[in-house]
Design an enzyme around this catalytic site. Structure first.
Site, mmCIF file in Angstrom:
data_model
loop_
_atom_site.group_PDB
_atom_site.id
_atom_site.type_symbol
_atom_site.label_atom_id
_atom_site.label_comp_id
_atom_site.label_asym_id
_atom_site.label_seq_id
_atom_site.Cartn_x
_atom_site.Cartn_y
_atom_site.Cartn_z
ATOM 1 C CE1 TYR A 34 2.995 14.269 21.933
ATOM 2 C CE2 TYR A 34 1.130 13.844 23.383
ATOM 3 C CZ TYR A 34 1.633 14.088 22.125
ATOM 4 O OH TYR A 34 0.775 14.166 21.053
ATOM 5 C CE LYS A 38 0.905 6.122 18.049
ATOM 6 N NZ LYS A 38 -0.307 6.934 18.282
#
EC number: 5.1.3.20
Length: 311
Positions: free
Chosen positions: A139, A183
């Site tokens: 990421y 999330k």
């Protein structure tokens, strides 16, 4: 019209809310609602239209004319630092961003995008310079590589004396606050500790003195809109500039609930070496750009967040 990618997500929907507070409703929200739970973030917002991310990318790549676009806030990405599918991550975070960037350059549209403090990896200096950028996960690498791409665009434009639209990247540190509930495991520690206390448990924190730069979502939105208003380009850290401990977050959550206590649990083996144990934004460049507002402390931001979560 404004376009907000990731507009049903945490930061994206918060930017939509901030635009609404200015009386702006001609907003195209782009997202992927495969996770249908995210729709909750749009219920109280006024938008002009919604478009699926894949359809949007198809139209962007084909050069579709969306009419007069005042700015694109690009918050859409896979933000799971625990995701290790590099092909998926680069398509979502790198290729998508490049397509949007070129669309904006060709049409002179301001482009404000989400970078990340994950670009710094295990460094203890958090300054927007290549020598400090060593991501620990794919990421962070996807965000780093796009920042590098933007830098090359600026260098190339300068070499050929070309004028570019506003391009600004924000290296978000540990953002927390309303609209992150979808999330799951990637939601902030304050969110999880609140759930634990509401379930009658203690606030559980990993052992160790981990400190992060926790920045409240309201401050993140203020910075985004200030840059749009002032047409400043660059890559900037977006944190408070002050690292605070997870313990301070836990204490703020316990103080709000007035029950329970902070309980320490072992640090997971699978996260060792892949996890930033310390982050603190160097705000030198942000301040030099002209942004003067203060940022909420953990105690201030957490109290506001707890009141929202438990309303």
């Amino acid at each position: 019209m404004f376009i907000v990618t990731g507009g049903a997500g945490f930061i994206g929907s918060s930017i939509v809310k901030s635009l609404n507070e200015r009386g702006i409703t001609d907003i195209l929200v782009v997202d992927d609602l495969t996770d249908g739970a995210k729709f909750v973030n749009l219920v109280d917002l006024q938008i002009m239209d919604y478009m699926d991310k894949d359809e949007f990318i198809t139209q962007i790549v084909s050069g579709q004319d969306f009419g007069d676009i005042e700015a694109i806030f690009h918050e859409g990405a896979c933000s799971a630092t625990t995701e290790w599918n590099g092909k998926f991550m680069m398509e979502n975070n790198y290729e998508y961003s490049k397509d949007l960037l070129h669309y904006c350059i060709e049409r002179d549209i301001p482009f404000l995008y989400a970078s990340s403090a994950a670009t710094y990896g295990g460094n203890d200096t958090f300054k927007e310079e290549l020598k400090y950028e060593k991501p620990l996960n794919v990421y962070g690498y996807s965000k780093f590589q796009f920042d590098q791409y933007v830098r090359r665009i600026w260098e190339d434009a300068a070499a050929h004396d070309e004028t570019l639209p506003q391009i600004v990247g924000f290296r978000y540190f540990n953002v927390y606050g309303p609209r992150e509930q979808h999330k799951g495991s990637m939601a902030s520690v304050a969110f999880h500790l609140n759930n634990q206390l509401n379930a009658g448990e203690n606030a559980k924190l990993f052992e160790g003195e981990h400190k992060r730069d926790f920045v409240y979502i309201g401050d993140v939105c203020k910075v985004n809109l200030w840059f749009f208003d002032n047409n400043v380009s660059g890559i900037y850290n977006l944190g408070t500039g002050q690292a605070e401990s997870f313990l301070e977050v836990g204490q703020a959550v316990v103080a709000y609930h007035q029950k329970g206590e902070v309980e320490r649990i072992p640090f997971p083996e699978h996260l060792k070496g892949r996890y930033q144990s310390f982050t603190e934004a160097d705000l030198t460049n942000l301040r030099a750009a002209g942004y003067k507002d203060t940022f909420k402390s953990v105690a201030q931001g957490t109290a506001e967040y707890m009141a929202w979560l438990n309303r």
